[in-house]
Design a protein around this motif. Sequence first.
Motif, mmCIF file in Angstrom:
data_model
loop_
_atom_site.group_PDB
_atom_site.id
_atom_site.type_symbol
_atom_site.label_atom_id
_atom_site.label_comp_id
_atom_site.label_asym_id
_atom_site.label_seq_id
_atom_site.Cartn_x
_atom_site.Cartn_y
_atom_site.Cartn_z
ATOM 1 N N ALA A 99 0.826 -1.207 0.000
ATOM 2 C CA ALA A 99 0.000 0.000 0.000
ATOM 3 C C ALA A 99 0.861 1.259 0.000
ATOM 4 O O ALA A 99 0.526 2.263 -0.650
ATOM 5 N N LEU A 100 1.969 1.226 0.712
ATOM 6 C CA LEU A 100 2.891 2.363 0.732
ATOM 7 C C LEU A 100 3.528 2.576 -0.635
ATOM 8 O O LEU A 100 3.606 3.708 -1.136
ATOM 9 N N LEU A 101 3.993 1.503 -1.259
ATOM 10 C CA LEU A 101 4.630 1.611 -2.572
ATOM 11 C C LEU A 101 3.650 2.128 -3.618
ATOM 12 O O LEU A 101 4.043 2.831 -4.557
ATOM 13 N N ALA A 102 2.379 1.798 -3.451
ATOM 14 C CA ALA A 102 1.355 2.236 -4.410
ATOM 15 C C ALA A 102 1.136 3.743 -4.366
ATOM 16 O O ALA A 102 0.551 4.306 -5.296
ATOM 17 N N GLN A 103 1.645 4.404 -3.326
ATOM 18 C CA GLN A 103 1.462 5.854 -3.218
ATOM 19 C C GLN A 103 2.363 6.617 -4.180
ATOM 20 O O GLN A 103 2.125 7.784 -4.470
ATOM 21 N N GLY A 104 3.421 5.954 -4.674
ATOM 22 C CA GLY A 104 4.310 6.617 -5.623
ATOM 23 C C GLY A 104 5.133 7.705 -4.967
ATOM 24 O O GLY A 104 5.496 7.612 -3.796
ATOM 25 N N SER A 105 5.432 8.768 -5.725
ATOM 26 C CA SER A 105 6.267 9.863 -5.229
ATOM 27 C C SER A 105 5.431 11.144 -5.142
ATOM 28 O O SER A 105 4.601 11.389 -6.029
ATOM 29 N N PRO A 106 5.594 11.947 -4.096
ATOM 30 C CA PRO A 106 6.555 11.752 -3.011
ATOM 31 C C PRO A 106 6.158 10.587 -2.109
ATOM 32 O O PRO A 106 4.977 10.437 -1.766
ATOM 33 N N ALA A 107 7.144 9.791 -1.747
ATOM 34 C CA ALA A 107 6.882 8.611 -0.937
ATOM 35 C C ALA A 107 6.433 9.009 0.465
ATOM 36 O O ALA A 107 6.874 10.036 0.995
ATOM 37 N N PRO A 108 5.558 8.238 1.080
ATOM 38 C CA PRO A 108 5.170 8.526 2.466
ATOM 39 C C PRO A 108 6.369 8.426 3.408
ATOM 40 O O PRO A 108 7.331 7.696 3.142
#
Length: 573
Positions: free
Chosen positions: A390-399
């Motif tokens: 789920a974190l990786l799916a946020q893309g950039s800027p990264a959480p």
Amino acid sequence: MAGQQVDGNNLAAAAFAKAGIDHMFGVVGIPVTSFANSAVKAGIRFIACHNEQSAGYAASAYGYLTGKPGILLTVSGPGCVHGLAGLSNAMINTWPMVMVSGSCDQADFGKGDFQELDQLNAVQPFVKFSGKAAKASQIPFLVSQALNVAAQGRPGGCYIDLPADVLHEYIDKLEADRLLAEVCPFQPIWALPKLAAAEFYAPEQDIQTAVSMLRQAQRPLIVVGKGAAYARAEAPLGDLVRLTGIPFLPTPMGKGLLSDTHELSATAARSLAIGQCDVALVVGARLNWMLHFGENPRWAADVKFILVDVSKDEIELRKPTLGLVGDARLVLQQINRDIKDEPFCLGRNHPWVERIVNKASENVKKMSAFLAKDVVPFNFQTPMRIIRDALLAQGSPAPVVVSEGANTMDVGRSVLVQTEPRTRLDAGTWGTMGVGLGYCIAAAMAYPERLIVAVEGDSGFGFSGLEVETLVRYKLPVVVIIFNNGGVYGGDRRNAEDIEGPYKDDPAPTSFVPGAAYHTVMEAFGGKGYLVGTPHELQSALDEAFTKRNPAVINVTIDPYAGAESGRMQHKN
């Protein structure tokens, strides 16, 4: 206008604002409430927390993330004592921070005044510098001095004591303006002109020696720590790895300087990398317990260390083969320039590189196969995999990921992927528990464009859990994920035959109330709470919380027997 007066509160606030301070964290009360209000009028955003410890942790992390010293404001006496948690955390992690505490009237000191404490002596073990304003006219210089000392050389904590009578003292506005004119705006090292930063470069002869050692090494390794992250060393580090083909190993908060997915990352082959390298270039990391002191048997007995550190004292303490005193970013630039004069690169087919890459790939495959299994009731790995994706799916800027707790932090360090610098905050050098919510607040202030995600053990959350109200009050984009396994390391794991004595019916020292409804604490203040226990429930909660970016708590039910005693440090308990 002639005759205008300025009191100590407004003078102190103006001094911080003139220096470029734009955020302050703290807990107000006697005698500093007026100072906090004056700071707000001066353009400083004041973040009011419930506890000085959380505010101090926020200030320390803010200093790390921005390069500007984080500012903590506390009341006198016990407020100062509580603030020492954050101040000491900054000092141990080498992050720039200034704690400002009010104190009792100077004329009443020694009489048993309200919240009286010899605060200058109390802070001494945790600071690079401390000073007390005996009169209001001393405040601007003291502020400027503390801010600069906090960030000079090896960053750390500083302390300013403001007695109540000094805060209430008035001076002429023209005199105040003259004093404030001497306060210079603060700039981090990386923002200084090159000539002004000359003292942070290593001697060229030492640079040449370092490059020669790397060139002749058969099994070189680059180790990068949070000091390199603080120095904004990611660009020259990337150039060095590209130029030389040397594998790199980040410490936990060094993760993301180069992406964890980089083909030369040795994270998944850590034991092999540190156990067999013959030359290690260590940049912005200390050879302390986190790196096994640089000693055998974890490291090869004949390994040669090249230690890059801004502190000469640190290098003298560790006694490396070669020490390069200087700023990590600037020293790496020097090394790159020297290498370009006579290039060398190990190449993908180099035996050492091939061993590291193959071992890392093998371990990643094993971990991936293990993580692919949906285990219910949850172990630590299944929800961590879902959170990772789920974190990786946020893309950039990264959480920004904030992590604390024994098993939660240990598993998260292995599973969660950092792709950008300064996007991981954890218990750090001191292994401090309770930093989580304060760090989240700091990250939200430093990076308002990023989602902030805390991955916490239930024990870690308990230290600062009421700060969820602070998240709601300031409408911060923070999602707190609690791994709820019913206690410190887990629930009651004692064997019945080992429980004796008059209090044998008490809960185990490690256990909490089973099934604690932490999510309802967030709901009590108007945030969103989720209770999850299956992959589908967790995925659904993450999707909604990450999309809305409102303050939320996701209470993840974990098998109380899933973790290990003391995480990965059983030998120390």
